[in-house]
Design a protein around this motif. Structure first.
Motif, PDB file in Angstrom:
ATOM      1  N   VAL A 283       0.787  -1.248  -0.652  1.00 43.67           N
ATOM      2  CA  VAL A 283      -0.106  -0.191  -0.181  1.00 43.67           C
ATOM      3  C   VAL A 283       1.049   1.151  -0.298  1.00 43.67           C
ATOM      4  N   LEU A 284       2.035   1.262   1.099  1.00 42.26           N
ATOM      5  CA  LEU A 284       2.676   2.829   0.824  1.00 42.26           C
ATOM      6  C   LEU A 284       3.498   2.860  -0.778  1.00 42.26           C
ATOM      7  N   GLU A 285       4.218   1.387  -1.168  1.00 40.84           N
ATOM      8  CA  GLU A 285       4.452   1.444  -2.061  1.00 40.84           C
ATOM      9  C   GLU A 285       3.299   2.232  -3.544  1.00 40.84           C
TER      10      GLU A 285
ATOM     11  N   THR B  31      -1.200   9.052   4.554  1.00 41.38           N
ATOM     12  CA  THR B  31      -1.804   7.429   4.819  1.00 41.38           C
ATOM     13  C   THR B  31      -0.004   7.454   4.363  1.00 41.38           C
ATOM     14  N   SER B  32       0.127   7.638   4.516  1.00 36.05           N
ATOM     15  CA  SER B  32       1.948   7.639   3.883  1.00 36.05           C
ATOM     16  C   SER B  32       2.270   7.566   5.471  1.00 36.05           C
ATOM     17  N   ARG B  33       2.135   8.573   6.293  1.00 28.56           N
ATOM     18  CA  ARG B  33       2.851   9.267   7.711  1.00 28.56           C
ATOM     19  C   ARG B  33       2.342   7.490   8.536  1.00 28.56           C
TER      20      ARG B  33
ATOM     21  N   LEU C  40       3.113   1.942  11.182  1.00 26.42           N
ATOM     22  CA  LEU C  40       2.656   0.146  11.484  1.00 26.42           C
ATOM     23  C   LEU C  40       3.676  -0.130  10.752  1.00 26.42           C
ATOM     24  N   LEU C  41       4.447   0.008   9.891  1.00 21.48           N
ATOM     25  CA  LEU C  41       5.048  -0.810  10.137  1.00 21.48           C
ATOM     26  C   LEU C  41       6.673  -1.043  10.127  1.00 21.48           C
TER      27      LEU C  41
ATOM     28  N   ILE D 189       8.388   8.799   1.741  1.00 20.58           N
ATOM     29  CA  ILE D 189       7.039   9.491   0.940  1.00 20.58           C
ATOM     30  C   ILE D 189       6.828  10.511   1.109  1.00 20.58           C
ATOM     31  N   LEU D 190       6.357  11.330   0.670  1.00 24.38           N
ATOM     32  CA  LEU D 190       5.321  12.367   0.902  1.00 24.38           C
ATOM     33  C   LEU D 190       5.771  12.705  -1.091  1.00 24.38           C
ATOM     34  N   CYS D 191       4.229  13.087  -0.075  1.00 24.98           N
ATOM     35  CA  CYS D 191       3.280  14.496  -1.771  1.00 24.98           C
ATOM     36  C   CYS D 191       4.119  15.634  -2.528  1.00 24.98           C
ATOM     37  N   THR D 192       4.588  15.214  -2.974  1.00 28.95           N
ATOM     38  CA  THR D 192       5.798  17.231  -3.333  1.00 28.95           C
ATOM     39  C   THR D 192       4.721  18.183  -3.466  1.00 28.95           C
TER      40      THR D 192
END
Length: 263
Positions: A128-130, A190-192, A197-198, A215-218
């Motif tokens: 999901v993170l990917e 969601t990424s955070r 969780l991981l 991973i963050l949206c720029t």
């Protein structure tokens, strides 16, 4: 159930150390509204894309060769690819996996009010993170595409030709840009959450995964200056339209604009 197909693999609750249960509770409380917001915002974006699709097919024969219409076509293709990623479905599945379910679609919401009974594997969370990372990259491209499209629409609007259609495309473009900004923020959250969780559920997998933990949206929200410029451009186009059409025609068109900007 296999994560390769987007369906998370679940483990029983007792596979997690009891002292970590509180941390999982907190993250699930954050993930639930995040998934709901993502679903609603993506639904609104899909509605705008459908309006764009309809306008595209109705005017393709007449304006196919026009530069502004080619830009609209590019935005349409980007939008189709983004929706096809089904990012909201992947996040919903991740949340549902904590209750031993493979999907949240068609499930009675009462199932999610009790205590979580399962946890997804580290590989499932990484999947999901990917997907979130891929979606963020698309958001960046789409944001740049919308900026270029709006610039071309503004130039095309100054000619006065087909101003009704161009102003309508500008309205849809502005609305889609606002929704992309909202999606960007939701995907950041969601990424955070997924990353935390991981780390909690599978520290070893977290250290070995190929997906970055940062991973963050720029994609950034439009600045106030851009919004002011956009408002002036659209107002100018509407003024030109009002001066060159009858009152009844202008009223019908402004109703169409209001539909395009619907919330």
């Amino acid at each position: 159930m296999c994560a390769e197909k987007g369906r998370p693999t679940c483990l029983p609750r007792n596979s997690v150390s009891i002292h970590l249960h509180k941390d999982v509770d907190i993250l699930l409380k954050e993930l639930k509204p995040c998934a709901r917001h993502l679903r609603a915002t993506l639904g609104s974006y899909t509605d705008e894309l459908r309006i764009l699709e309809r306008l595209y097919y109705k005017n393709a024969n007449q304006h196919r060769a026009a530069l502004f219409f080619k830009r609209v076509s590019e935005t349409r293709r980007y939008g189709q690819k983004f929706v096809a990623l089904n990012i909201s479905e992947h996040v919903d599945r991740l949340y549902a996996s904590f209750f031993g379910l493979t999907t949240a679609m068609g499930v009675n919401q009462k199932r999610f009010k009790g205590t979580w009974t399962h946890v997804p594997t580290g590989f499932s969370i990484s999947f999901v993170l990917e997907r979130v990372s891929i979606s963020c990259k698309f958001l960046d491209k789409m944001s740049s595409q919308l900026t270029r499209e709006y610039q071309h629409l503004t130039l095309a609007m100054q000619s006065g030709a087909f101003v009704q259609l161009i102003v309508l495309f500008s309205a849809i473009c502005s609305r889609m840009s606002t929704l992309l900004s909202e999606l960007s923020q939701v995907l950041r959250n969601t990424s955070r959450i997924c990353d935390r969780l991981l780390v909690i559920l599978d520290p070893h997998h977290s250290s070995q995964r190929g997906v970055s933990a940062a991973i963050l949206c720029t994609t950034s929200p439009p600045s106030d200056a851009n919004l002011i410029t956009s408002t002036v451009d659209i107002r100018s186009g509407l003024t030109h339209l009002a001066e060159n059409t009858s009152r009844s025609e202008f009223s019908r068109f402004t109703r169409r604009i209001q539909c395009a900007f619907r919330c």
